[in-house]
Design an enzyme around this catalytic site. Structure first.
Site, mmCIF file in Angstrom:
data_model
loop_
_atom_site.group_PDB
_atom_site.id
_atom_site.type_symbol
_atom_site.label_atom_id
_atom_site.label_comp_id
_atom_site.label_asym_id
_atom_site.label_seq_id
_atom_site.Cartn_x
_atom_site.Cartn_y
_atom_site.Cartn_z
ATOM 1 N N ASN A 172 0.856 -1.363 0.186
ATOM 2 C CA ASN A 172 0.006 -0.089 -0.053
ATOM 3 C C ASN A 172 0.683 1.092 -0.159
ATOM 4 O O ASN A 172 1.248 1.865 1.121
ATOM 5 C CB ASN A 172 -1.120 0.033 1.418
ATOM 6 C CG ASN A 172 -2.136 -1.178 1.242
ATOM 7 O OD1 ASN A 172 -3.002 -1.099 0.417
ATOM 8 N ND2 ASN A 172 -1.723 -2.140 1.885
ATOM 9 N N GLU A 173 1.023 1.717 -1.194
ATOM 10 C CA GLU A 173 2.034 2.773 -1.286
ATOM 11 C C GLU A 173 1.472 4.430 -0.907
ATOM 12 O O GLU A 173 0.169 4.185 -0.571
ATOM 13 C CB GLU A 173 2.393 3.167 -3.092
ATOM 14 C CG GLU A 173 3.084 1.633 -3.278
ATOM 15 C CD GLU A 173 4.539 1.742 -2.934
ATOM 16 O OE1 GLU A 173 5.076 2.342 -1.831
ATOM 17 O OE2 GLU A 173 5.496 0.877 -3.498
#
Length: 646
Positions: A172-173
């Site tokens: 999850n950037e």
């Protein structure tokens, strides 16, 4: 922060009010990663056993990467020695690169099998890992089904996490929302850079990945986020003490009702309670803390140490220190003198001089100095100025290259050297055949494929030749260059074996042969590839053995730790600093240049794309600038060392 999120924040515990003033998530600090990993493994085992007694499954969310590997080692050990069964365990892995075949050496399927699943009794049908090989047209439906499967299993009981330098959890950037679910995501440039070494080049890292969403993680009943090493300390501070924001997804864990950040000592260094404990509450003013706090205050205010006033100390929570010592002037002078005593142009000790206030002893002279270099260039990159000074001042300098460094050589270098050898020996048919065989192998080699033993040997010889060239340039006798080629390193892959008795014995034999008066070792525990860390452990374990055996020479040996290419010691920790003038800085850079296979572009640059000489020069100059700003003498550059007491 929105009012809705603010309402979800944990309430303050009066017993930890000082800490909770800064830390917004429950944080546990262990002495080292091994102790921290054991704690997490025991918590997982406790849940598994509890669920077994209830006749229920334990549902685990698992992570990959270097952070959780020791947790898996402990779980495997519990299975083998304590009979811990995993037959009632259902697992869901966080993520997988896309596209990625499950049998690829880079796949997380293979990672989990090698580190855990093939070593325990978990039923195969209970294992769930995102499939990086499905057609792109089916990804959306697959991700929805993955979410449904987690829900059908009863939800995640425990989710373990690492944390990326961008603050990502799973993949999850930055920009991921609080309510995001399992999906495909495009990888951030920093994430790809960090993964480059595993894929033998950033260009080979997949652009995308499948990942559980932040919302999926937040639905877990218990979350353990783990982080090891100094390199993670900046993002840990941000995640634990910063504002909740999508640009740092890990900050969402501040509103999880049952989340622990499990840290080793190194990764906690930037937390307020560790870095500046006087801001948290009352503290014991040891000499170390006085030095650290005074330097911090000087840097914070941009004032030389000797200019700090009582008011400065009082304003920044150090009034009790002033009251205890007597005045700012007394504190300032104490710390200033301590810092000044660390500076020496004589890293081997100054002959026939009063050494009472110097970092090194004047006697004996000359000394036998042994420099341990994890890779064949760490000696000149990290302490080249000091090495040159030791040689110039007449000491007997030895360099022990602990590993061959063969995986960090580009394939084309092998062809270049063999071309030269073949042309120089035109009538040597055997050599020509070897060149053809090498060309054939390399033409079919896939990214990350392990080299043949012969090519590994050639690459090691290339680096050995460069190291000898650097030794000659620095004035170190070739007979004093020792190539240990420690076996733990010789896997041909980024992942190394644990150190063994053979590694220790090789190091033991060298130490007994040289019997050095001083030893220099790489204390860079944040080396992203782990080699420095293992090399340091080997030296320390060998020294412990020699101490236990009563080796007389060890009693009079000083051990100095330098930092590698990745970072520098904190000024407050440095116990010896060696000034480097402009001429010696140029000589140091020239010595680094002798390592031509690492010039222009290194195989494994880590998270800094600059050349090693550029990093070394900036780091050494910044250390000198910091000393200057504190009010000490102004130098061109400085190398710092911390003494290891054993």
């Amino acid at each position: 922060m929105s009012h809705a999120i603010a309402e979800l924040l944990p309430t303050t515990n009066p017993e930890n009010e000082g800490i909770r003033k800064f830390e917004k998530v429950h944080t546990l600090i262990h002495e080292n990663s091994e102790a921290a990993s054991k704690y997490v493994a025991e918590e997982i085992a406790k849940l598994i056993r509890q669920r077994q007694s209830e006749g229920r499954n334990a549902v685990l969310g698992l992570a990959t990467g270097s952070t959780p590997t020791k947790v898996y080692d402990f779980l495997v050990e519990m299975h083998q020695t304590e009979g811990l069964s995993f037959k009632n365990v259902v697992t869901f892995n966080l993520d997988e690169y896309y596209p990625m075949l499950p049998d690829s050496i880079h796949s997380y399927v293979r990672f989990m099998k090698e580190h855990l699943f093939d070593l325990i009794d978990i039923p195969e049908e209970n294992i769930n890992i995102p499939d990086g090989s499905i057609p792109e047209s089916e990804v959306k439906a697959y991700c929805q089904a993955y979410e449904q499967k987690i829900e059908s299993a009863g939800g995640l009981d425990i989710q373990i996490l690492g944390i990326g330098r961008t603050g990502h959890i799973g993949f999850n950037e930055p920009g991921s929302s609080l309510h995001s679910k399992t999906r495909m995501i495009r990888l951030d440039r920093v994430t790809k850079l960090d993964a480059a070494s595993d894929f033998f080049g950033q260009e080979n890292v997949p652009d995308r990945a499948l990942t559980m969403g932040v919302g999926t993680i937040m639905n877990a009943k218990k979350v353990f986020l783990m982080a090891w090493g100094e390199g993670k300390s900046p993002i840990i501070k941000d995640a634990v003490e910063g504002q909740i924001r999508e640009s740092v997804p890990a900050t969402f864990l501040q509103i999880h009702s049952n989340c622990d950040f499990v840290l080793d000592d190194a990764s906690s260094q930037f937390l307020t309670r560790v870095q500046t404990p006087w801001l948290v509450g009352d503290c014991e003013w040891t000499d170390t803390l006085i030095k650290k706090s005074t330097i911090w205050l000087s840097e914070r205010l941009g004032k030389a140490i000797l200019k700090l006033t009582n008011e400065d100390y009082n304003e920044y929570g150090m009034g009790t220190l002033v009251a205890e010592i007597g005045s700012a002037e007394q504190i300032n002078l104490k710390v200033f003198n301590e810092l000044q005593a660390t500076i020496t142009g004589w890293p081997g000790g100054k002959p026939q001089a009063d050494d009472g206030r110097r970092p090194e002893r004047s006697f004996p002279y000359p000394k036998r100095s042994l420099i341990f270099s994890p890779h064949p260039d760490d000696d000149v990159i990290s302490m080249g100025g000091t090495l040159l000074r030791l040689v110039d001042q007449g000491h007997e300098v030895h360099v022990a290259y602990q590993t061959s460094g063969n995986i960090a050589v580009f394939d084309d270098e092998v062809i270049r050297f063999l071309d030269f050898a073949s042309d120089a020996n035109e009538d040597n048919d055997e050599l020509k055949q070897k060149l053809q065989d090498v060309r054939k192998f390399l033409s079919k080699k896939t990214p990350g494929q392990i080299d043949s033993p012969e090519i590994q040997k050639y690459k090691g010889l290339i680096r050995k030749g460069e190291a000898l060239s650097a030794c000659r340039y620095c004035g170190v006798s070739e007979k004093n260059a020792h190539f240990l080629n420690l076996p733990f390193y010789e896997t041909g892959a980024v992942k190394k074996k644990p150190h063994s008795e053979e590694d220790i014995q090789i190091t033991y034999d060298l130490l007994q042969k040289v019997k050095p008066h001083q030893i220099f070792v790489a204390g860079d525990l944040s080396d992203p590839h782990g080699t420095h860390r293992v090399c340091l452990q080997v030296v320390f374990k060998t020294l412990e053995r020699l101490v236990d055996e009563g080796a007389e020479w060890v009693k009079d040996c000083y051990v100095w730790m330098y930092r590698g290419a990745w970072q520098e010691w904190d000024i407050a920790d440095m116990e010896m600093t060696v000034p480097i003038g402009p001429r010696d800085m140029t000589r140091k850079i020239n010595a680094i240049f002798k390592h031509q296979s690492q010039k222009d572009a290194a195989m494994f640059p880590g998270n800094d794309e600059r050349e090693f000489w550029q990093r070394a020069e900036q780091r050494n100059k910044e250390t000198a600038q910091k000393y200057n700003a504190l009010g000490l003498a102004e130098y061109e550059a400085m190398e710092g060392f911390v003494r290891y007491h054993f």
